[in-house]
Scaffold this active site. Structure first.
Site: not given
Ligand code: ATP
Ligand code: MG
Length: 454
Positions: A58, A60, A149
């Protein structure tokens, strides 16, 4: 406390992200924000994935426009979230998350309580152990990056000049393929224990390594994962196991001690048995991964069956040998197991019902030749019960034979429902027809493809 530093700005000609790789909806949204005078970045996992040459799940967006301003700019916008207001932009086949830059947890609030900052509501609340319970204050782009994170998840792509902005050495960690929390790992994992699971997920799914000092902290804090809300842990579990990397992820969960904390029943079963138990489990998860890679997302109940089924079947068999009827024995084993699991992970009732039915159907699927196959095929969860045969076929000769029989049946004219006498099928006729179409659609898995060979 996370220390800030000069961000590194990597111009367009020095990084590999091309606008062609970005979803057109995300690109248009970024342009509209920019053209209306706002700062707008792609942020989080999509920047990481684009830099790694992977397709992001996705896209963001983070901006300095506040939720009300975003809503006025986009007709397809819905504001969501009580804890932190953010915007969802709804497109035909995509939902984009647009959030206003968020602030870090200020140190003076680290012990809990609520304050007012510059007239803005600050709601950074931690519990007595340092876990963040609420936070919703707007901040700068840098603060927004540093509250994320991991360093590799804190990179931003700036639509104003197509540069990549790196606030905390994320690019260097990405080059070294390292997962490193931003700031002190112990503090960051204590604030939100789910970050430990996320570290394991990214390591398993992206072929990254958890930085050694971080790994040590993670292993020592693994038992604290149970402080996270059980409903959230269920959602995280689905991401851990249903994205095509269940096998490597499980290895890391086990070696870190996270799986022992999350799934105590499974841990006891593994610890009490020989290496063959672990091998059976790993074989199941490998097959689950093959299903994911073949573009068939396995049902959550199938993944639960792949992970917990072998232990539950053993326990049910032991009860059966003591004289309990087979179905009753399986039901009792499932009830006991799910009750204990509910202490850490909440499996929704609908899904645990499916898990029970998948396992309960196994004894009927094994009977060769089966009695009234059409009636069995009309049962809810028949498709997933056959998929469970596939998942377990490698380690169970009996399941291989049953799988071969049912695959042939599904492909036969009887399997399409044409030759099944209506009176032999329990339940209403309409219901039977609807369910009977499921094997063809959803057990495409067991019927089909070299990738799905056990
Ligand atoms: P994916 O490919 O699984 O979507 P992602 O890194 O994009 O991986 P998301 O859950 O979509 O993960 O979260 C988007 C962003 O929000 C992360 O890349 C991170 O920067 C932030 N984020 C998500 N969860 C946390 C958390 N628990 N603590 C701090 N930052 C977070
Ligand atoms: Mg994501």
């Amino acid at each position: 406390m996370v220390r800030s530093m000069q961000p590194r700005i990597v111009p367009r000609n020095e990084h590999g992200i091309s606008r062609k790789q970005i979803s057109p909806n995300a690109l248009r949204t970024l342009y509209r924000l920019r053209d209306n005078g706002f700062t707008a970045y792609l942020v989080g996992g999509c920047v990481r994935d684009l830099l790694m040459g992977r397709t992001p799940k996705d896209f963001d967006i983070a901006t300095n426009a506040v939720p009300g301003q975003i809503k006025r700019l986009f007709r397809n916008c819905r504001l969501i979230g009580r804890r932190f207001r953010l915007a969802h932009l709804h497109f035909q086949d995509e939902v984009l998350e647009v959030s206003t830059f968020r602030a870090l947890v200020p140190p003076e609030e680290a012990e809990g309580g609520e304050t007012e900052l510059d007239g803005r509501h600050s709601r950074h609340v931690k519990d007595e152990d340092g876990m963040v319970l609420r936070d919703n204050v707007f901040g700068t782009p840098e603060e927004d990056a540093l509250r994320r994170d991991f360093t590799i998840n804190a990179l931003a792509y700036n639509i104003a000049d197509f540069s990549v902005i790196d606030y905390c050495n994320g690019l260097s960690d990405l080059e070294q393929r390292l997962i490193r929390p931003i700031g002190d790992p112990a503090v960051r994992f204590t604030e939100d224990p789910v970050r430990m699971i996320r570290a394991v997920r990214f390591a398993g799914s992206h072929g990254l390594t958890i930085e050694p000092a971080t790994w040590e902290v993670l292993c020592s804090l693994a038992p604290t994962i149970t402080r996270a809300a059980p409903a959230r842990l269920y959602e995280e579990m689905l991401k851990l196991f249903l994205l095509g990397a269940a096998r490597p992820v499980f290895g890391l969960l086990a070696s870190s001690g996270l799986s022992a904390a999350l799934f105590p029943g499974l841990h006891r079963w593994l610890a009490a048995g020989g290496a063959d138990r672990l091998m059976a489990l790993e074989s199941n998860l490998e097959c689950l991964d093959r299903l994911c890679r073949s573009a068939l997302t396995p049902a959550p109940a199938l993944f639960l069956a792949a992970l917990f089924g072998p232990g539950l079947e053993e326990e049910a068999l032991a009860r059966h040998r003591e004289g309990v009827p087979h179905q009753q024995a399986m039901d009792a084993a499932c009830s006991r197991f799910l009750e204990e699991l509910a202490g850490t992970v909440t499996v929704p009732g609908r899904i645990s019902g499916q898990l029970r039915r998948i396992l309960a159907l196994q004894s009927s699927l094994h009977r060769m030749p089966p009695r009234r196959p059409a009636a069995l095929a009309a049962r809810p969860d028949f498709a997933d019960a056959v998929a469970y045969l596939l998942v377990t076929a490698k380690t169970h000769q009996e399941n291989r034979e049953a799988l071969a029989w049912w695959q042939a049946y599904i492909q036969s004219p009887a399997g399409t429902g044409t030759e099944v006498p209506a009176e032999k099928v329990p339940g209403k006729k309409r219901q039977r027809r609807r369910r009977r179409s499921r094997p063809a659609d959803q057990t495409a898995a067991p019927e089909d493809g070299a990738a799905l060979e056990p």
